[in-house]
Design an enzyme around this catalytic site. Structure first.
Site, PDB file in Angstrom:
ATOM      1  N   ASP A 236       0.802  -1.210   0.000  1.00 27.25           N
ATOM      2  CA  ASP A 236       0.000   0.000   0.000  1.00 27.25           C
ATOM      3  C   ASP A 236       0.840   1.268   0.000  1.00 27.25           C
ATOM      4  OD1 ASP A 236       0.841  -0.633   2.481  1.00 27.25           O
ATOM      5  OD2 ASP A 236      -1.152  -0.820   3.357  1.00 27.25           O
TER       6      ASP A 236
ATOM      7  N   HIS B 200      -1.055   5.216   0.691  1.00 27.26           N
ATOM      8  CA  HIS B 200       0.027   5.665   1.554  1.00 27.26           C
ATOM      9  C   HIS B 200       0.989   6.483   0.709  1.00 27.26           C
ATOM     10  CE1 HIS B 200      -0.651   2.380   4.817  1.00 27.26           C
ATOM     11  NE2 HIS B 200      -1.779   2.892   4.367  1.00 27.26           N
TER      12      HIS B 200
END
Ligand SMILES: *[C@@H]1O[C@H](CO)[C@@H](O)[C@H](O)[C@H]1NC(C)=O
Ligand SMILES: *[C@@H]1O[C@H](CO)[C@@H](O)[C@H](O)[C@H]1NC(C)=O
Length: 200
Positions: A8, A31
């Site tokens: 992520d 992220h």
């Protein structure tokens, strides 16, 4: 180890990475760009000479982040984050030496040592906290330099946090917006223990 786009994180730099240049990346949502998590399960991590520049991030949880687990060893030395444009990023600038994916992790005295981390020209908007530096009690972060930081809150949110620093030493080479007066100027008074254990 290598630089990946998996998981992520938009870009993730793991142990063994040296002399890496990352530029012109568009990130988000998700992220941001991370170095780590390093030092998991008491392992040694070594990361040196990383440049991350000319990045645009929109609607990410973190912007540029270094995360290490307690109990690790080794070091991260010589990192430059330059010209990072953020928009509606929750936490644009993060060092977390207490990284933990469980609800609680035991505090341990060994840590991956962090030094020579430079942030220059980091601009744009945040939604939670502009700067979060949580460094190890036993091995404070040293030579953290900030210049040309201009981070503005998105107004609608009701709770914003001020910049946070814990055991973080270095310098501000220009005034910053907001003011980051939690950074401790100079070096820690007690020289931190640099043992062979930390050397890479
Ligand atoms: C640091 O990494 C860059 C690549 O980003 C490389 O050109 C440079 O020679 C490296 N510097 C040192 C001291 O190894
Ligand atoms: C671990 O250390 C940090 C920093 O000193 C402190 O804020 C935190 O409360 C400690 N956690 C525990 C579980 O002792």
């Amino acid at each position: 180890a290598s630089v990946t786009r998996a998981g992520d994180d938009c870009v993730s730099i793991q142990t063994g990475c040296s002399n890496v240049y990352i530029h012109n990346v568009n990130c988000g949502p998700g992220h941001g760009i991370s170095i780590g998590g390093l030092g998991r399960d008491n392992t040694k991590a070594c990361v040196t000479n990383i440049t991350v520049r000319d990045i645009m991030m929109h609607n990410t949880m973190t912007g540029v982040r270094i995360k290490t687990w307690q109990g690790g060893s080794g070091s991260v030395q010589g990192v430059l984050f330059s010209n990072i444009q953020v928009s509606e990023v929750q936490l644009p600038i993060v060092i977390d030496q207490f990284y933990c994916d469980k609800s609680t992790c035991k505090n341990q005295s060994s840590a991956v040592a962090l030094s020579g981390i430079t942030y220059e020209k980091i601009k744009g908007t945040y939604t939670v906290k502009p700067v979060h530096f949580a460094c190890s009690d036993s091995l404070p972060c040293i030579d953290v330099t900030l210049s040309n930081i201009e981070l503005q809150p998105i107004q609608e949110r009701y709770h914003m946090y001020n910049p946070f620093c814990w055991q973080t030493f270095g310098e501000l080479s220009t005034p910053t917006v907001p003011q980051i007066d939690c950074l401790q100027i100079g070096k820690p008074s007690s020289n931190r223990i640099q043992s062979d254990y930390d050397s890479c």
